[in-house]
Design a protein around this motif. Structure first.
Motif, PDB file in Angstrom:
ATOM      1  N   ASP A 623       0.779  -1.152  -0.071  1.00 26.99           N
ATOM      2  CA  ASP A 623       0.176  -0.109   0.058  1.00 26.99           C
ATOM      3  C   ASP A 623       1.046   1.111   0.025  1.00 26.99           C
ATOM      4  O   ASP A 623       0.587   2.054  -0.778  1.00 26.99           O
ATOM      5  CB  ASP A 623      -0.844   0.080   1.204  1.00 26.99           C
ATOM      6  N   CYS A 627       1.020   4.168  -3.019  1.00 24.80           N
ATOM      7  CA  CYS A 627       0.974   5.476  -2.596  1.00 24.80           C
ATOM      8  C   CYS A 627       2.171   6.188  -3.370  1.00 24.80           C
ATOM      9  O   CYS A 627       2.083   7.244  -3.739  1.00 24.80           O
ATOM     10  CB  CYS A 627       0.931   5.686  -1.058  1.00 24.80           C
ATOM     11  N   LYS A 691      -2.461  11.947  10.525  1.00 26.18           N
ATOM     12  CA  LYS A 691      -3.171  11.812   9.481  1.00 26.18           C
ATOM     13  C   LYS A 691      -4.483  12.797   9.428  1.00 26.18           C
ATOM     14  O   LYS A 691      -5.020  13.409   8.416  1.00 26.18           O
ATOM     15  CB  LYS A 691      -3.915  10.346   9.586  1.00 26.18           C
ATOM     16  N   GLN A 723      -3.019  13.628  -0.351  1.00 26.84           N
ATOM     17  CA  GLN A 723      -3.881  12.527  -0.164  1.00 26.84           C
ATOM     18  C   GLN A 723      -3.090  11.108  -0.164  1.00 26.84           C
ATOM     19  O   GLN A 723      -3.202  10.457   0.758  1.00 26.84           O
ATOM     20  CB  GLN A 723      -4.715  12.307  -1.611  1.00 26.84           C
ATOM     21  N   GLU A 724      -1.842  11.068  -0.787  1.00 25.38           N
ATOM     22  CA  GLU A 724      -1.132   9.903  -0.995  1.00 25.38           C
ATOM     23  C   GLU A 724      -0.360  10.078   0.540  1.00 25.38           C
ATOM     24  O   GLU A 724       0.207   9.155   1.044  1.00 25.38           O
ATOM     25  CB  GLU A 724      -0.066   9.901  -1.915  1.00 25.38           C
ATOM     26  N   GLN A 726      -1.135  11.266   3.189  1.00 26.90           N
ATOM     27  CA  GLN A 726      -2.366  10.658   4.424  1.00 26.90           C
ATOM     28  C   GLN A 726      -2.491   9.304   4.168  1.00 26.90           C
ATOM     29  O   GLN A 726      -2.313   8.341   5.558  1.00 26.90           O
ATOM     30  CB  GLN A 726      -3.815  11.225   4.029  1.00 26.90           C
ATOM     31  N   GLU A 727      -2.509   8.660   3.104  1.00 24.14           N
ATOM     32  CA  GLU A 727      -2.724   7.199   3.048  1.00 24.14           C
ATOM     33  C   GLU A 727      -1.234   6.392   3.446  1.00 24.14           C
ATOM     34  O   GLU A 727      -1.239   5.447   4.096  1.00 24.14           O
ATOM     35  CB  GLU A 727      -2.760   6.768   1.626  1.00 24.14           C
ATOM     36  N   SER A 730      -1.365   5.824   7.263  1.00 24.48           N
ATOM     37  CA  SER A 730      -2.097   4.794   7.436  1.00 24.48           C
ATOM     38  C   SER A 730      -1.383   3.547   7.386  1.00 24.48           C
ATOM     39  O   SER A 730      -1.493   2.668   8.033  1.00 24.48           O
ATOM     40  CB  SER A 730      -3.460   4.787   6.494  1.00 24.48           C
TER      41      SER A 730
END
Length: 745
Positions: A623, A627, A691, A723-724, A726-727, A730
């Motif tokens: 993941d 990203c 995040k 956005q990436e 933030q991911e 995670s």
């Protein structure tokens, strides 16, 4: 002028030394892979046995094959200057080509490379002469039949060796099974030892000693005419000797493998020496003839003298043998090539050197379907009995890739096929035969399981493709080198010589640096060789954490390159990140596969739980990788198109966020590497808070894009970065959770 050509001749011998080193590095796989793969002795003992064979074979060789002098071209149609340019083109191309293959760890044929280099250099010279001189027929200057026979030999030797390697190993395994060291060996060892030793002795007589200077043609003819009698006597004597050694508790298989290693090393040095020093010696003979009879006219004196037979000084042969022995004992590239062959033929699963290819997947699928159809015609009783012979419950010695039965079959069968090819005057390649016999025997031994076959076949296809490329690359490289020397004369020759030296030095430095950085996956090898489930579990935890921490370090560096590349409009950093992401994707696939293999080695009850966290950790890494890829692609396209840069106020807004994520990546890597579980939850909470802060910033950016007059192109890229980012936070949280649970006892 003579001094210039003397310098060329001296340089040919300097390149010959490099060629000997590169050639031994490449051809060492022919006689080392079986002994090293089966661990029949210490590495030092194997090298000593092989070195003795190499030195003896080189010292007893009575000179060169005529291919180096007039096997590919007709020297009487070329002047001394043209012949020297051809020889220079051949040696420069040969050293560079062999060094490239050795660095990549791929075995290739020195015979094929020499023949096609001679053909390429000759073609360049003949092409120039046909345009500059009237009445000159280009094809009359060349002997293309030799090149054609080499191409045919590639396909013939590959098919024959692979077929017989598969059949003979299958029969040998049915006879001995994997538990061959039991009482049943008592009556088999004498017969097998006698046949195997006789095959190796016959190989040395026919292949290894055919060019020995002190054996007269009459003696050699008597040996060949009384072959069956010699073989019968050898079978009886060596069979009795094998049985006696067995009664004395001596491992006969180890003796046979070492004997086969000596035989192949001796034959290699005695017969393939021409591939390394044949051209320099031909150049020396040409220079001697020119200085004695040429009258200083290098462009007008024709080389008819090279049509005669060659003779070689014993001192040169001894010196060549000494260089080959030193190279064999010290060359790291030789070990690299051996590792490729051994890795593709090892028993069972392990770290695969090659990935999966479409051609390999098609072949595996077709083979499975064909095997299903064929098994329907085989009696079930025979199938059940055969399956019992292939049940492998034996533990191989530490570091061994396969057992002594397969090692013996590899050496004996390769020796027989090469001896047969020699007696029939077929130009079989030693490299092709030994490699394909090893691949065929590993297939018959069921070493290529459903979980590894596609990787092994991809490796075999890669090696065979390298063989085919050798001919084309050798021809083109030598052709271009010859053309440059024809056009530029002495100046071009001098520049090409300097270029060859530079490339060799750079290649050596790059290879040394690469080997220093590549330590290998020691933990994985320990897990696969251990039988203690508790030890495997402990090592697996360390292996998982090591890979996870390494990936986070990579993610940290790549994220920094992407953001710096976009903010500073540095296209080089973005392209570097793209290349690194592509490589890391393949690395993650390898890591996932290794983890699955390692889980099989621990207790099944624990493995079920650990498997959950392994998958979570692998998915978290993938993941984060995706990203980074989704962030890098639009950034690279934006900068590459020279679009408007990110506004200064957005840069000031983003950099603190960027630095915080870099800290989280570094801190997560440290915690996982040290297995300090106390701070995992604290860092996971920091990731959650980060995040949320990025989410707020992203919301503000969306509002600005709707209400303000901003450059919409750069704004969309900036929004993607947020956005990436933030991911990624995670993904770090999930990876920390997986590492924490996986390391719990």
């Amino acid at each position: 002028m003579d001094s210039i050509y003397l310098g060329f001749t001296a340089f040919l011998f300097v390149l010959a030394i490099f060629d000997l080193i590169s050639g031994v590095s490449n051809d060492a796989v022919n006689f080392l892979n079986s002994a090293i793969g089966a661990r029949v002795a210490t590495f030092r003992t194997i090298i000593i046995v092989a070195a003795a064979g190499v030195f003896l074979g080189a010292s007893m060789s009575n000179g060169m094959m005529e291919v180096a002098r007039h096997g590919v071209f007709h020297p009487s149609m070329f002047s001394f200057r043209e012949v020297m340019f051809i020889f220079l083109a051949v040696m420069i191309s040969d050293v560079i080509l062999l060094d490239v293959f050795n660095t990549l760890g791929l075995p290739t044929s020195t015979t094929v490379s020499m023949v096609f280099e001679l053909l390429g250099g000759t073609f360049a010279m003949a092409l120039v002469k046909s345009f500059s001189e009237q009445g000159v027929n280009m094809m009359e200057m060349m002997n293309t039949g030799k090149a054609l026979s080499m191409i045919i030999a590639i396909f013939v030797s590959v098919a024959i060796a692979f077929f017989f390697g598969t059949v003979v190993q299958y029969i040998a395994r049915l006879v001995f099974s994997f538990s061959y060291k039991g009482p049943g060996l008592k009556w088999k060892i004498g017969i097998f030892g006698g046949l195997a030793a006789t095959a190796l002795i016959w190989f040395m007589l026919i292949k290894g000693l055919k060019n020995v200077a002190f054996i007269s043609p009459e003696t050699l003819g008597w040996i060949q005419s009384h072959g069956w009698l010699i073989c019968l006597c050898c079978v009886i004597v060596t069979g009795i000797l094998s049985h006696i050694l067995y009664l004395l508790k001596v491992n006969v298989f180890k003796v046979l493998v070492l004997l086969g290693t000596f035989a192949l090393a001796m034959a290699f040095a005695g017969n393939d020496l021409v591939n390394f020093i044949g051209v320099p010696l031909a150049g020396l003979d040409a220079f001697r003839d020119f200085t004695a009879n040429g009258g200083g006219d290098a462009s007008g004196y024709m080389m008819s003298s090279l049509d005669g037979p060659a003779s070689t000084s014993p001192l040169i042969l001894i010196a060549a043998g000494a260089i080959m022995v030193i190279s064999l004992a010290t060359s790291k590239k030789a070990f690299n090539v051996v590792n490729t062959s051994v890795g593709l033929s090892k028993q069972g699963d392990g770290d695969e050197m090659f990935g999966s290819s479409r051609a390999a997947r098609v072949l595996v699928r077709a083979s499975i379907n064909a095997g299903t159809v064929i098994s329907g015609f085989i009696p079930e009783r025979f199938r059940n009995w055969a399956d019992t012979r292939f049940k492998n419950n034996e533990v191989l010695p530490e570091g061994a890739a396969f057992d002594e039965i397969r090692a013996t079959v590899n050496l004996v069968l390769a020796s027989l096929l090469i001896a047969l090819g020699t007696s029939l005057k077929l130009p079989l390649s030693t490299t092709y035969v030994t490699f394909m016999v090893a691949m065929g025997s590993s297939l018959a031994d069921r070493a290529w399981g459903r979980d590894s076959a596609v990787f092994r076949i991809t490796g075999v296809i890669s090696v065979i493709g390298g063989w085919l490329i050798t001919a084309g690359a050798a021809f083109i490289l030598s052709f271009l080198t010859g053309l440059l020397m024809c056009a530029g004369g002495m100046v071009a020759a001098g520049l090409l010589i300097a270029l060859a030296i530079f490339l060799l030095i750079r290649s050596h430095i790059a290879f040394t640096r690469k080997k220093a950085e590549d330590k290998g996956d020691v933990l994985f090898e320990k897990i696969m060789s251990s039988e203690d489930k508790n030890e495997c579990l402990s090592l697996l935890c360390s292996h998982f954490n090591k890979n996870a921490a390494s990936f986070l370090e990579f993610a940290n560096e790549t994220y920094l390159n992407i953001t710096d590349g976009f903010v500073c409009e540095n296209l080089g950093l973005l392209r570097k990140a793209t290349s690194g992401l592509r490589k890391e994707r393949m690395e993650l696939k390898q890591v996932r596969r290794k983890d699955m293999l390692c889980i099989r080695k621990i207790d099944p009850g624990i493995a079920i739980e650990k498997n959950t966290w392994v998958h979570l950790g692998s998915n978290s890494c993938e993941d984060i990788l995706y990203c980074l890829r989704r962030m890098c692609d639009p950034c690279e396209e934006h900068v590459d198109n020279n679009f408007a840069p990110l506004p200064e106020e957005r840069v000031k807004e983003f950099l603190p966020m960027r630095d915080t994520l870099l800290y989280l990546l570094r801190r997560a890597a440290d915690i996982i590497a040290t297995e300090d579980l106390r701070d995992i939850e604290k860092l996971r909470e920091q990731c959650r808070e980060f995040k949320e802060s990025v989410s707020e910033l992203r919301s503000r950016q969306v509002d600005r894009m709707q209400s303000e007059q901003e450059n919409i192109t750069v704004s969309y890229v900036y929004l993607t970065m947020l956005q990436e980012t933030q991911e990624i936070s995670s993904g770090i949280r999930h990876l920390l959770r997986a590492a924490g649970h996986f390391s719990e006892k």
